[in-house]
Each structure stands twice: as C-alpha cells, then as structure tokens.
Motif scaffolding. Structure first.
Motif, PDB file in Angstrom:
ATOM      1  N   LEU A   1     -24.777 -30.221 -53.048  1.00 56.16           N
ATOM      2  CA  LEU A   1     -25.952 -29.485 -53.511  1.00 56.16           C
ATOM      3  C   LEU A   1     -26.996 -30.423 -54.098  1.00 56.16           C
ATOM      4  O   LEU A   1     -28.198 -30.270 -53.859  1.00 56.16           O
ATOM      5  CB  LEU A   1     -25.543 -28.443 -54.556  1.00 56.16           C
ATOM      6  CG  LEU A   1     -24.782 -27.222 -54.035  1.00 56.16           C
ATOM      7  CD1 LEU A   1     -24.300 -26.368 -55.200  1.00 56.16           C
ATOM      8  CD2 LEU A   1     -25.644 -26.395 -53.094  1.00 56.16           C
TER       9      LEU A   1
ATOM     10  N   LYS B   1     -28.631 -32.226 -51.202  1.00 60.43           N
ATOM     11  CA  LYS B   1     -29.444 -31.337 -50.362  1.00 60.43           C
ATOM     12  C   LYS B   1     -30.739 -30.915 -51.042  1.00 60.43           C
ATOM     13  O   LYS B   1     -31.795 -30.844 -50.408  1.00 60.43           O
ATOM     14  CB  LYS B   1     -28.624 -30.097 -49.995  1.00 60.43           C
ATOM     15  CG  LYS B   1     -29.334 -29.138 -49.056  1.00 60.43           C
ATOM     16  CD  LYS B   1     -28.425 -28.004 -48.633  1.00 60.43           C
ATOM     17  CE  LYS B   1     -29.142 -27.059 -47.672  1.00 60.43           C
ATOM     18  NZ  LYS B   1     -28.247 -25.966 -47.207  1.00 60.43           N
ATOM     19  N   TYR B   2     -30.671 -30.635 -52.356  1.00 60.41           N
ATOM     20  CA  TYR B   2     -31.831 -30.103 -53.061  1.00 60.41           C
ATOM     21  C   TYR B   2     -32.496 -31.099 -54.013  1.00 60.41           C
ATOM     22  O   TYR B   2     -33.405 -30.725 -54.759  1.00 60.41           O
ATOM     23  CB  TYR B   2     -31.439 -28.834 -53.824  1.00 60.41           C
ATOM     24  CG  TYR B   2     -31.006 -27.717 -52.899  1.00 60.41           C
ATOM     25  CD1 TYR B   2     -31.933 -27.036 -52.116  1.00 60.41           C
ATOM     26  CD2 TYR B   2     -29.670 -27.353 -52.803  1.00 60.41           C
ATOM     27  CE1 TYR B   2     -31.542 -26.023 -51.257  1.00 60.41           C
ATOM     28  CE2 TYR B   2     -29.267 -26.339 -51.947  1.00 60.41           C
ATOM     29  CZ  TYR B   2     -30.215 -25.684 -51.179  1.00 60.41           C
ATOM     30  OH  TYR B   2     -29.812 -24.666 -50.320  1.00 60.41           O
TER      31      TYR B   2
ATOM     32  N   MET C   1     -31.353 -32.728 -56.742  1.00 59.67           N
ATOM     33  CA  MET C   1     -31.123 -32.452 -58.162  1.00 59.67           C
ATOM     34  C   MET C   1     -29.949 -33.277 -58.673  1.00 59.67           C
ATOM     35  O   MET C   1     -29.245 -33.929 -57.898  1.00 59.67           O
ATOM     36  CB  MET C   1     -30.838 -30.958 -58.375  1.00 59.67           C
ATOM     37  CG  MET C   1     -29.609 -30.454 -57.640  1.00 59.67           C
ATOM     38  SD  MET C   1     -29.227 -28.707 -57.953  1.00 59.67           S
ATOM     39  CE  MET C   1     -30.590 -27.880 -57.142  1.00 59.67           C
TER      40      MET C   1
ATOM     41  N   GLN D   1     -27.340 -30.350 -62.843  1.00 65.81           N
ATOM     42  CA  GLN D   1     -28.157 -29.214 -62.414  1.00 65.81           C
ATOM     43  C   GLN D   1     -27.429 -28.382 -61.367  1.00 65.81           C
ATOM     44  O   GLN D   1     -27.493 -27.157 -61.371  1.00 65.81           O
ATOM     45  CB  GLN D   1     -29.489 -29.717 -61.837  1.00 65.81           C
ATOM     46  CG  GLN D   1     -30.479 -30.220 -62.883  1.00 65.81           C
ATOM     47  CD  GLN D   1     -31.706 -30.830 -62.236  1.00 65.81           C
ATOM     48  OE1 GLN D   1     -31.597 -31.628 -61.299  1.00 65.81           O
ATOM     49  NE2 GLN D   1     -32.876 -30.451 -62.718  1.00 65.81           N
ATOM     50  N   ALA D   2     -26.734 -29.063 -60.457  1.00 66.64           N
ATOM     51  CA  ALA D   2     -25.990 -28.364 -59.419  1.00 66.64           C
ATOM     52  C   ALA D   2     -24.896 -27.497 -60.036  1.00 66.64           C
ATOM     53  O   ALA D   2     -24.687 -26.345 -59.621  1.00 66.64           O
ATOM     54  CB  ALA D   2     -25.378 -29.371 -58.437  1.00 66.64           C
TER      55      ALA D   2
ATOM     56  N   ASN E   1     -26.487 -24.474 -61.663  1.00 63.39           N
ATOM     57  CA  ASN E   1     -26.978 -23.504 -60.680  1.00 63.39           C
ATOM     58  C   ASN E   1     -25.859 -22.646 -60.100  1.00 63.39           C
ATOM     59  O   ASN E   1     -26.106 -21.519 -59.657  1.00 63.39           O
ATOM     60  CB  ASN E   1     -27.712 -24.228 -59.552  1.00 63.39           C
ATOM     61  CG  ASN E   1     -29.081 -24.710 -59.973  1.00 63.39           C
ATOM     62  OD1 ASN E   1     -29.491 -24.532 -61.121  1.00 63.39           O
ATOM     63  ND2 ASN E   1     -29.802 -25.342 -59.063  1.00 63.39           N
TER      64      ASN E   1
END
Length: 201
Positions: free
Chosen positions: A26, A29-30, A32, A36-37, A40
């Motif tokens: 994650l 991919k994003y 971060m 943070q992953a 989320n």
C-alpha cells in the motif's frame, strides 16, 4: 432473496508469490509511509471486529487470486459457492493462508465437501478461466471498479462497506418500487388454480 457471488480481481497483474506485506504494498502503491498504510487499514479491521470477524493484516499473504476465483466457480457447479467463498475469505483475512497456492486451495475445497482429486485436476488445468473472465467483463460493463459492490435486481447498486441500516433502507425502497400497481378496476375475470370467477355486474 438469493445472493450470488461474482468474480472480481483488484489487481489481475499481481504475482502468485509476493515478498511485500500488505502495508509495504500500500505504501509503495499510494506513495505513503508504512505508518500511514497501517492507519488507513485500521478502520477496516475495526469494522470487521464489529461484525465478529478477525482480520490479521499483519500476517496476511498477498497473492494473485485468479485460481481462487476459478475454485469458487467450480464450487458453484456443486452448489457450494457460498461455503467455498466464505472459507477462502476466512483463510485469507484471518488465518493468513496462501490462497494462491494450489495445495492450500485444495485443502480448503475438501473442507467444504469437494472432491480432492477433481479439484486438483481442475486447478492444474485452465478450467473455468473463461467463466471468471466473463464475470470480470460483466463488472466492467456495469462500471464496477472496486469492491465491495452490491448489485440488486441488476438495477440498483450499493458500493463500499455499508452499515446494515443502509441495506435495510435500500431493500425497502426497492421492494416498494417493484410492487405491482393495478391500473384498472376489479371488473375482469380473475383466474387461479381453482378456476375462474367472473365478477357480477
């Protein structure tokens, strides 16, 4: 009401064996941080807990799910689609099993009552690949880009994880809209399995 599970891959290009864990993937991919992953995904874990599900994302094994989808299609042929789908989901989210591995999938299939040798043979072939792709093509035609997504009567849609109340309200609305409206008076012959009754003038 009948519930039918359909196939949908979030990332069809994903490999069967992946080194990264959920948070690393994650973050990559994003764009971060790992923290943070984790933050989320915390809400998803909390929502799962509220309905009695235990998600173990720290040890979840990422993999390509195409063969798992083929197995659910095979189970559907034996009226075990719901049982197979739920068993695979529990294996993935709670038990940290590798659901891209054929041996793992075979064991899960046997647990729900499918024949071991028949499942092994199906997984070793490309059987039911077209059935999975047909489901995915149908999803694209409906404009579905993520899961969960609920399509009711091929007309009404709910997307994302929703509280129970949202489903109740939606179903009540759908039932109300689908009720038959009689446009004429009760002045015609009415027939049922006991015969016909002609109204008196």
């Amino acid at each position: 009401m009948e519930v039918t599970y359909r196939c949908f891959e979030l990332d069809p290009t994903m490999e069967r064996d992946i080194k990264e864990n959920m948070y690393e993937l994650l973050a990559k991919k994003y764009g971060m941080s790992i923290a943070q992953a984790k933050a989320n995904t915390a809400n998803m874990v909390k929502m799962a807990e509220e309905v009695g599900l235990e998600y173990q994302l720290d040890t979840l094994i990422l993999t390509n799910t195409f063969d798992a989808h083929r197995l659910t299609m095979y189970a559907k042929q034996h009226d075990l689609s719901k049982e197979m789908t739920e068993r695979i989901l529990r294996a993935y989210f709670t038990e940290s099993k590798h659901i891209g591995d054929h041996e793992t999938l075979t064991e899960l299939a046997v647990e729900v009552g499918l024949n071991r040798e028949a499942v092994k043979e199906m997984l070793a072939s490309d059987g039911l690949s077209e059935a999975v792709r047909a489901d995915e093509q149908a999803a694209r035609q409906y404009g579905i880009t993520g899961v969960p997504f609920f399509l009711i009567n091929k007309k009404y849609a709910l997307s994302g994880a929703q509280p129970t109340e949202v489903f109740v309200q939606a179903l009540k609305k759908i039932i109300a809209e689908d009720e038959i409206t009689v446009l004429n008076g009760q002045d015609g012959a009415i027939c049922d399995d006991e015969g016909c009754e002609i109204p008196k003038k």
